[in-house]
Design an enzyme around this catalytic site. Structure first.
Site, short mmCIF file in Angstrom:
data_model
loop_
_atom_site.label_atom_id
_atom_site.label_comp_id
_atom_site.label_asym_id
_atom_site.label_seq_id
_atom_site.Cartn_x
_atom_site.Cartn_y
_atom_site.Cartn_z
N HIS A 203 -66.42 -29.80 -11.74
CA HIS A 203 -66.85 -28.68 -10.89
C HIS A 203 -65.81 -27.59 -10.69
O HIS A 203 -66.03 -26.64 -9.97
CB HIS A 203 -67.30 -29.20 -9.51
CG HIS A 203 -66.17 -29.69 -8.65
ND1 HIS A 203 -65.66 -30.96 -8.74
CD2 HIS A 203 -65.43 -29.07 -7.70
CE1 HIS A 203 -64.66 -31.11 -7.88
NE2 HIS A 203 -64.50 -29.97 -7.24
C1 UD1 Z 1 -65.46 -26.49 -2.98
C2 UD1 Z 1 -63.95 -26.32 -2.85
C3 UD1 Z 1 -63.25 -27.19 -3.88
C4 UD1 Z 1 -63.70 -28.63 -3.80
C5 UD1 Z 1 -65.22 -28.71 -3.84
C6 UD1 Z 1 -65.62 -30.14 -3.55
C7 UD1 Z 1 -63.16 -24.12 -2.08
C8 UD1 Z 1 -62.54 -22.86 -2.51
N1 UD1 Z 1 -63.55 -24.95 -3.09
O1 UD1 Z 1 -65.81 -26.01 -4.25
O2 UD1 Z 1 -61.85 -27.14 -3.67
O3 UD1 Z 1 -63.14 -29.35 -4.85
O4 UD1 Z 1 -65.79 -27.87 -2.83
O5 UD1 Z 1 -66.91 -30.42 -3.97
O6 UD1 Z 1 -63.29 -24.38 -0.92
N2 UD1 Z 1 -73.62 -25.18 -3.49
C9 UD1 Z 1 -74.89 -25.63 -3.25
N3 UD1 Z 1 -75.07 -26.51 -2.21
C10 UD1 Z 1 -74.07 -26.94 -1.42
C11 UD1 Z 1 -72.78 -26.46 -1.68
C12 UD1 Z 1 -72.56 -25.58 -2.72
O7 UD1 Z 1 -75.83 -25.27 -3.94
O8 UD1 Z 1 -74.31 -27.75 -0.51
C13 UD1 Z 1 -73.41 -24.28 -4.66
C14 UD1 Z 1 -73.62 -22.79 -4.37
O9 UD1 Z 1 -74.16 -22.21 -5.51
C15 UD1 Z 1 -72.19 -22.30 -4.18
C16 UD1 Z 1 -71.42 -23.16 -5.15
O10 UD1 Z 1 -72.06 -24.42 -5.12
O11 UD1 Z 1 -72.05 -20.94 -4.45
C17 UD1 Z 1 -69.95 -23.32 -4.80
O12 UD1 Z 1 -69.77 -23.85 -3.48
P1 UD1 Z 1 -68.38 -23.63 -2.69
O13 UD1 Z 1 -68.36 -24.43 -1.46
O14 UD1 Z 1 -68.09 -22.16 -2.58
O15 UD1 Z 1 -67.30 -24.16 -3.69
P2 UD1 Z 1 -67.28 -25.51 -4.53
O16 UD1 Z 1 -67.30 -25.16 -5.97
O17 UD1 Z 1 -68.30 -26.44 -3.99
N1 UDP Z 2 -68.36 -38.14 -4.81
C1 UDP Z 2 -69.59 -38.63 -4.37
N2 UDP Z 2 -70.70 -38.37 -5.14
C2 UDP Z 2 -70.64 -37.70 -6.32
C3 UDP Z 2 -69.38 -37.22 -6.75
C4 UDP Z 2 -68.26 -37.46 -5.97
O1 UDP Z 2 -69.68 -39.26 -3.31
O2 UDP Z 2 -71.68 -37.52 -6.96
C5 UDP Z 2 -67.17 -38.38 -3.96
C6 UDP Z 2 -65.99 -39.02 -4.66
O3 UDP Z 2 -66.07 -40.44 -4.65
C7 UDP Z 2 -64.81 -38.51 -3.84
C8 UDP Z 2 -65.26 -37.12 -3.41
O4 UDP Z 2 -66.68 -37.11 -3.56
O5 UDP Z 2 -64.65 -39.32 -2.67
C9 UDP Z 2 -64.62 -36.07 -4.28
O6 UDP Z 2 -65.16 -34.84 -3.99
P1 UDP Z 2 -65.15 -33.63 -5.01
O7 UDP Z 2 -64.90 -34.13 -6.40
O8 UDP Z 2 -66.38 -32.85 -4.76
O9 UDP Z 2 -63.93 -32.74 -4.49
P2 UDP Z 2 -62.38 -32.66 -4.84
O10 UDP Z 2 -61.79 -33.99 -4.58
O11 UDP Z 2 -62.24 -32.21 -6.25
O12 UDP Z 2 -61.86 -31.61 -3.91
#
Ligand code: UD1
Ligand code: UDP
Length: 366
Positions: A203
């Protein structure tokens, strides 16, 4: 009263043990969810599965650009701080919610505690690196997960008495929930046997926002998928940015994001995990499962030096070779990844509330 802040998926897993331990000790706390993540499978399911109380306030900010999202969190969080005047704001990790709430509190002269402090990728093109550095420099209680975090904070001139080497609260969640996760036998839903499949998550914007890079990763997955079935619970960002790219690859099954219990159980019995997640690098190290991290760097170097992690480039052949022929090497679980980090965190908070911080948690520079 203490504000506990969560916003995005990894926050729930890191903060649940801290929130539950504070509750066990009868500390007055108020749980704020910024609403950065909001889908059922990215938010609510974790409250249910981790046994967390429902948020006392949900700021409902949702998705948008970095500046817009950060600003909206700050604007919604400030009135809450003014209304409740918390004595401490506890934030975790490196997402926009972390920095936005830390900055809001600091400007109101409310002390901030940072869970998972000190990690550095030294790559300022990552939004998370900006969030980490800035949060650490405005926080007063710095809770580190690994020795590199202690060294980084000291190098940046932060006061040693602010740094508390407590271990990894994400691994507390793993310890608490692994037996239940395995008992669900989540691999059976995919008609797989333990040890005969791989798990994938991507992601990071650098990997999934650019079609030419995503295409290379997809070719790497297809190469692996010809030999080892892969389960890929797809992050909503990945679906939105490059969703088409990942469908129809041989041996690769795309599913919606999984809840924590199914994901943890699946990961624990995987032959290999391919990822660019931060937290998953740590969980695979704690589980002793091989992890292929498709990134040029990691802010969690202990997973390379002691754990099961390896970094690979986006080259499809490099991905396939790392996943199918992982190095055989002794791996061990890092210091204080023992399921008791939240206890140490709450010990420090309690001592801080009482007007003293314990000296035995001050780090050495190993
Ligand atoms: C965010 C964090 C990242 C983290 C990740 C964990 C920042 C800058 N990034 O990235 O560090 O690793 O979360 O998963 O804070 N969206 C949905 N539904 C949701 C959430 C997001 O559809 O419930 C989609 C939307 O299109 C949105 C995109 O995901 O624009 C990105 O979401 P956002 O929270 O901005 O950043 P992540 O890529 O999720
Ligand atoms: N995770 C989860 N379901 C999924 C993918 C990840 O519960 O389908 C959990 C994973 O075990 C870990 C956390 O989400 O505890 C990691 O989150 P993510 O990879 O979104 O964020 P990051 O650690 O990169 O910030």
């Amino acid at each position: 009263m203490i504000f506990m802040v969560v916003g995005a998926r990894p926050n729930f897993i890191k903060m649940a043990p801290v929130i539950l331990e504070a509750r066990r000790r009868g500390m007055a706390q108020f749980l704020v969810h910024t609403g950065q993540h909001y889908d059922q499978q990215m938010s609510r399911i974790f409250f249910d599965e981790l046994g967390m109380p429902m948020p006392d306030a949900n700021l409902g900010v949702g998705s948008s650009s970095h500046a817009d999202q950060t600003a909206r969190i700050m604007m919604a969080f400030e009135p809450l701080c003014l209304e409740h005047r918390p004595e401490l704001v506890v934030v975790a990790g490196d997402v926009n919610s972390t920095l936005a709430c830390a900055l809001t509190a600091a400007k109101l002269e409310i002390p901030v505690a940072h869970v998972e402090s000190g990690l550095r990728s030294f790559d300022r093109s990552m939004p998370e690196e900006i969030n980490r550095v800035l949060t650490d420099h405005i926080a007063e209680l710095l809770f580190t997960t690994e020795a590199s975090g202690n060294a980084n904070l000291l190098k940046e001139g932060l006061p040693p008495e602010h740094i508390h080497f407590v271990g990894n609260s994400m691994i507390d969640s793993l310890h608490s929930h692994l037996p239940r996760s395995l008992a669900r036998r989540p691999w059976e839903a995919f008609e797989l046997q333990p040890g005969t499949y791989g798990v994938v998550t991507f992601h990071r914007p650098a990997n999934v926002d650019h079609p030419e890079i995503a295409r290379g990763l997809a070719r790497g997955l297809a190469e692996v998928g010809r030999h080892l079935p892969l389960i890929f619970p797809i992050h909503p960002r990945t679906l939105a940015q490059s969703g088409d790219m990942w469908h129809g690859l041989p041996g690769v099954r795309i599913v919606e994001p999984l809840g924590y219990l199914d994901f943890l159980g699946l990961m624990a019995r995987a032959r290999v995990v391919l990822t660019d997640s931060g937290g998953i690098q740590e969980e695979t190290t704690a589980l002793g499962v091989n992890c292929v991290t498709v990134r040029p760097n990691t802010e969690r170097p202990v997973t390379l030096t002691q754990g099961t992690n390896q970094l690979v480039s986006t080259d499809p052949q490099a991905i396939a070779s790392a996943a199918l022929h992982p190095p055989q090497r002794p791996a061990s679980v890092p210091e204080k990844w023992d399921g008791h980090a939240a206890m140490r965190i709450v010990d420090v908070i309690a001592a801080w509330q009482a007007g003293s911080t314990p000296s035995n948690s001050a780090p050495n520079q190993r």
